[in-house]
Write an enzyme that holds these catalytic residues in place. Structure first.
Site, PDB file in Angstrom:
ATOM      1  N   CYS A  97       0.715  -1.211  -0.068  1.00 45.14           N
ATOM      2  CA  CYS A  97       0.133   0.148   0.063  1.00 45.14           C
ATOM      3  C   CYS A  97       0.728   1.334   0.051  1.00 45.14           C
ATOM      4  O   CYS A  97       1.446   1.577  -1.096  1.00 45.14           O
ATOM      5  CB  CYS A  97      -1.193   0.073   1.121  1.00 45.14           C
ATOM      6  N   HIS A 175      -3.505  -5.063   1.115  1.00 44.17           N
ATOM      7  CA  HIS A 175      -3.062  -5.189   2.338  1.00 44.17           C
ATOM      8  C   HIS A 175      -3.057  -6.857   2.702  1.00 44.17           C
ATOM      9  O   HIS A 175      -4.102  -7.115   3.221  1.00 44.17           O
ATOM     10  CB  HIS A 175      -3.675  -4.577   3.293  1.00 44.17           C
ATOM     11  N   GLU A 177      -1.246  -8.129   4.816  1.00 39.89           N
ATOM     12  CA  GLU A 177      -0.915  -8.246   6.276  1.00 39.89           C
ATOM     13  C   GLU A 177      -2.262  -8.282   7.221  1.00 39.89           C
ATOM     14  O   GLU A 177      -1.743  -8.813   8.113  1.00 39.89           O
ATOM     15  CB  GLU A 177       0.256  -7.549   6.531  1.00 39.89           C
TER      16      GLU A 177
END
Length: 236
Positions: A97, A175, A177
């Site tokens: 990002c 994202h 994560e």
């Protein structure tokens, strides 16, 4: 193997990406650029380490814009220099990002406001599903990348380039994560108001995160494995 992880604020943690890197044998050094008490005034002084000596660099997300130094802080120049040097040394960089936006800027691309924000779970069109799958991937961004010269666009949707590869480095706009806890922290830190402004129900968003936890973990593992095995290990 040593991985440098640049965590820009106190809530955007390495999450599933960091967990998979550790499972793959990496020792993580996580540096937080902007401490919690400076979140609303992020123009802090931060000394980034030298690029050499690392086997991998990961740049995570952030709630600011790479191109708005008056808001993000003067430290962004130090990060861009670090990412540029790491890439030129052949040290793989994974940008997530804001981190992808920093990577493209460091390598001669640019970042611009997206025609529309993306908040929530989105599937992407991919040219290489074994590297970047269709998702769904979690999105929360207002800007988009213009990849640097020589980069290969890997995935996209109507809003923006979703993934690009340049040499041994990879940038993703989404994202991989995220965990439910990370998203909850973003909502608590002003994200709930952003959701309402964009017509997104914060409660439904969090519920969807819980529903997709197993899928999210599997997608993150596949992405990190492919990045390490195909991109970071390449001869480029």
């Amino acid at each position: 193997m040593r991985a440098l992880v640049l965590q820009h604020d106190h809530v955007t943690e390495p999450g599933l990406v960091g967990a998979r890197l550790m499972e793959r044998g990496y020792d993580l050094t996580v540096l937080t650029v902007v401490p919690e008490h400076r979140h609303q005034a992020p123009d802090v002084t931060f000394d980034f380490p030298e690029a050499d000596g690392w086997d991998l660099v990961v740049s995570l997300g952030a709630p600011w814009s790479v191109y708005d130094e008056s808001a993000v802080g003067s430290w962004i120049g130090g990060e861009l220099a670090l990412l540029r040097k790491a890439h030129h040394l052949g040290i793989p960089v994974l940008g997530v990002c804001f981190g992808a936006q920093a990577l493209t800027t460091a390598l001669g691309g640019s970042v611009e406001a997206s025609p529309r924000p993306e908040i929530g779970w989105v599937e992407v069109d991919t040219d290489d599903p074994s590297l970047v799958g269709t998702g769904p991937w979690f999105q929360w961004h207002y800007d988009r990348c213009v990849p640097p010269p020589g980069a290969v666009e890997v995935a996209r949707n109507a809003a923006c380039v979703q993934a690009f590869r340049v040499g041994r480095s990879l940038g993703v706009q989404f994202h991989p994560e995220v965990t439910t806890g990370i998203v909850r922290d973003w909502l608590d830190l002003g994200g709930a108001d952003q959701c309402v402004q964009q017509g997104v129900d914060p409660g439904e968003l969090l519920a969807r995160c819980r529903e997709l936890e197993l899928t999210t973990r599997a997608n993150a593992h596949r992405l990190i494995d492919a990045f390490l095995d195909r991109v970071a290990a390449s001869a480029d």
